[in-house]
Write a protein that holds these residues in place. Structure first.
Motif, PDB file in Angstrom:
ATOM      1  N   ALA A  58     -16.407  -8.253  34.532  1.00 49.80           N
ATOM      2  CA  ALA A  58     -17.285  -8.688  33.450  1.00 49.80           C
ATOM      3  C   ALA A  58     -16.795  -8.236  32.078  1.00 49.80           C
ATOM      4  CB  ALA A  58     -18.694  -8.171  33.684  1.00 49.80           C
ATOM      5  N   ASP A  59     -15.846  -7.311  32.019  1.00 51.31           N
ATOM      6  CA  ASP A  59     -15.360  -6.830  30.725  1.00 51.31           C
ATOM      7  C   ASP A  59     -14.781  -7.977  29.912  1.00 51.31           C
ATOM      8  OD1 ASP A  59     -16.123  -4.278  31.243  1.00 51.31           O
ATOM      9  OD2 ASP A  59     -14.122  -3.560  31.813  1.00 51.31           O
ATOM     10  N   GLY A  60     -15.436  -8.297  28.825  1.00 58.84           N
ATOM     11  CA  GLY A  60     -14.966  -9.330  27.922  1.00 58.84           C
ATOM     12  C   GLY A  60     -15.421 -10.733  28.268  1.00 58.84           C
ATOM     13  N   PHE A  61     -15.847 -10.964  29.500  1.00 57.40           N
ATOM     14  CA  PHE A  61     -16.254 -12.310  29.901  1.00 57.40           C
ATOM     15  C   PHE A  61     -17.502 -12.745  29.141  1.00 57.40           C
ATOM     16  CE2 PHE A  61     -18.497 -15.375  32.581  1.00 57.40           C
ATOM     17  CZ  PHE A  61     -17.502 -16.323  32.754  1.00 57.40           C
ATOM     18  N   ASP A  62     -18.499 -11.874  29.074  1.00 61.75           N
ATOM     19  CA  ASP A  62     -19.740 -12.215  28.367  1.00 61.75           C
ATOM     20  C   ASP A  62     -19.468 -12.528  26.907  1.00 61.75           C
ATOM     21  OD1 ASP A  62     -21.146 -11.830  30.699  1.00 61.75           O
ATOM     22  OD2 ASP A  62     -21.692  -9.758  30.215  1.00 61.75           O
ATOM     23  N   GLU A  63     -18.606 -11.736  26.282  1.00 58.45           N
ATOM     24  CA  GLU A  63     -18.280 -11.965  24.877  1.00 58.45           C
ATOM     25  C   GLU A  63     -17.540 -13.292  24.700  1.00 58.45           C
ATOM     26  OE1 GLU A  63     -17.414  -9.045  26.427  1.00 58.45           O
ATOM     27  OE2 GLU A  63     -19.020  -7.795  25.587  1.00 58.45           O
ATOM     28  N   PHE A  64     -16.643 -13.583  25.627  1.00 58.49           N
ATOM     29  CA  PHE A  64     -15.907 -14.842  25.566  1.00 58.49           C
ATOM     30  C   PHE A  64     -16.873 -16.022  25.663  1.00 58.49           C
ATOM     31  CE2 PHE A  64     -13.951 -18.428  27.764  1.00 58.49           C
ATOM     32  CZ  PHE A  64     -12.891 -18.713  26.923  1.00 58.49           C
ATOM     33  N   VAL A  65     -17.781 -15.964  26.627  1.00 57.84           N
ATOM     34  CA  VAL A  65     -18.736 -17.059  26.813  1.00 57.84           C
ATOM     35  C   VAL A  65     -19.626 -17.203  25.577  1.00 57.84           C
ATOM     36  CG1 VAL A  65     -20.708 -17.856  28.172  1.00 57.84           C
ATOM     37  CG2 VAL A  65     -18.703 -16.918  29.324  1.00 57.84           C
ATOM     38  N   ALA A  66     -20.123 -16.095  25.048  1.00 52.74           N
ATOM     39  CA  ALA A  66     -20.982 -16.153  23.868  1.00 52.74           C
ATOM     40  C   ALA A  66     -20.242 -16.741  22.664  1.00 52.74           C
ATOM     41  CB  ALA A  66     -21.503 -14.756  23.536  1.00 52.74           C
TER      42      ALA A  66
END
Length: 168
Positions: A6-14
Motif C-alpha cells: 500500500a505504500d504510495g498506492f493510495d497517493e497515486f490513486v488520489a
C-alpha cells in the motif's frame, strides 16, 4: 506485506483518479459508468503489480491496462440499454453549456471510431504522449500507432464536419 504493497498506492490513486477517469471516458466513447468500471478494474490490476511497478512507471502501466481493457470491452456485443435522445434545450451563444455540448459532441464522435484508433487519438492528443509511448501502450510498432492516430483524426474531422449544425 500488505503495508508494503500500500505504500504510495493510495497517493497515486488520489493524485491520478480524475486523469485516469478522463482517459477512460474518452476510451469508452463518453460512457461514464463504463469508464468508472474500467478505471476500477485497472486499479485492481495495478494493486497486484504495485510492488513491481511503483518505482518504475505506474502511469504507463495503468494506461496500458486501460487501453487493453477498453479494446477488449469494445468487442462485447451487448452492453444493455443505451437511452438516447436529444435534449430539448439548445445552448445559447457564450453560454457555459455550449462548451459542455462541444465536449459531448467530441465524445460521441470518439465513440464512433474503432477502439485502436480511438485509443491512439486519446493517448496522442488528449494525454499528449509521444508516439513511442502510444505504440507501447497499443502494443504495436510506432508507424502503426502513427497510422491509427492519423486515420482516427481524419475520421473525427469527417464525423464532426458532417454533424455541424447552425446554432440559432
Amino acid at each position: 506485506m500488505e503495508r508494503f504493497r500500500a505504500d504510495g498506492f493510495d497517493e497515486f490513486v488520489a493524485a491520478r483518479w480524475s486523469t485516469l477517469l478522463h482517459v477512460a471516458r474518452l476510451l469508452t466513447g463518453g460512457d461514464r459508468q463504463r469508464a468508472e468500471d474500467l478505471v476500477q478494474e485497472a486499479l485492481v490490476k495495478l494493486w497486484f503489480a504495485w510492488p513491481k511497478v511503483a518505482e518504475q512507471a505506474p502511469d504507463a502501466y495503468v494506461r496500458q491496462i486501460l487501453v487493453r481493457m477498453a479494446a477488449r470491452s469494445a468487442r462485447r456485443r451487448w452492453w444493455g440499454e443505451r437511452p438516447m435522445g436529444e435534449l430539448p434545450d439548445r445552448p445559447g451563444p457564450g453560454d457555459f453549456s455550449s462548451a459542455v455540448a462541444e465536449r459531448s459532441r467530441l465524445e460521441a464522435a470518439l465513440a464512433l471510431l474503432p477502439p485502436r484508433q480511438r485509443a491512439a487519438v486519446v493517448l496522442r492528443y488528449c494525454e499528449d504522449l509521444p508516439e513511442s509511448q502510444v505504440a507501447q501502450a497499443l502494443g504495436c510498432p510506432v508507424g502503426t500507432a502513427r497510422s491509427h492516430a492519423s486515420r482516427g483524426v481524419a475520421r473525427l474531422r469527417q464525423i464532426l464536419s458532417d454533424s455541424v449544425r447552425p446554432v440559432r
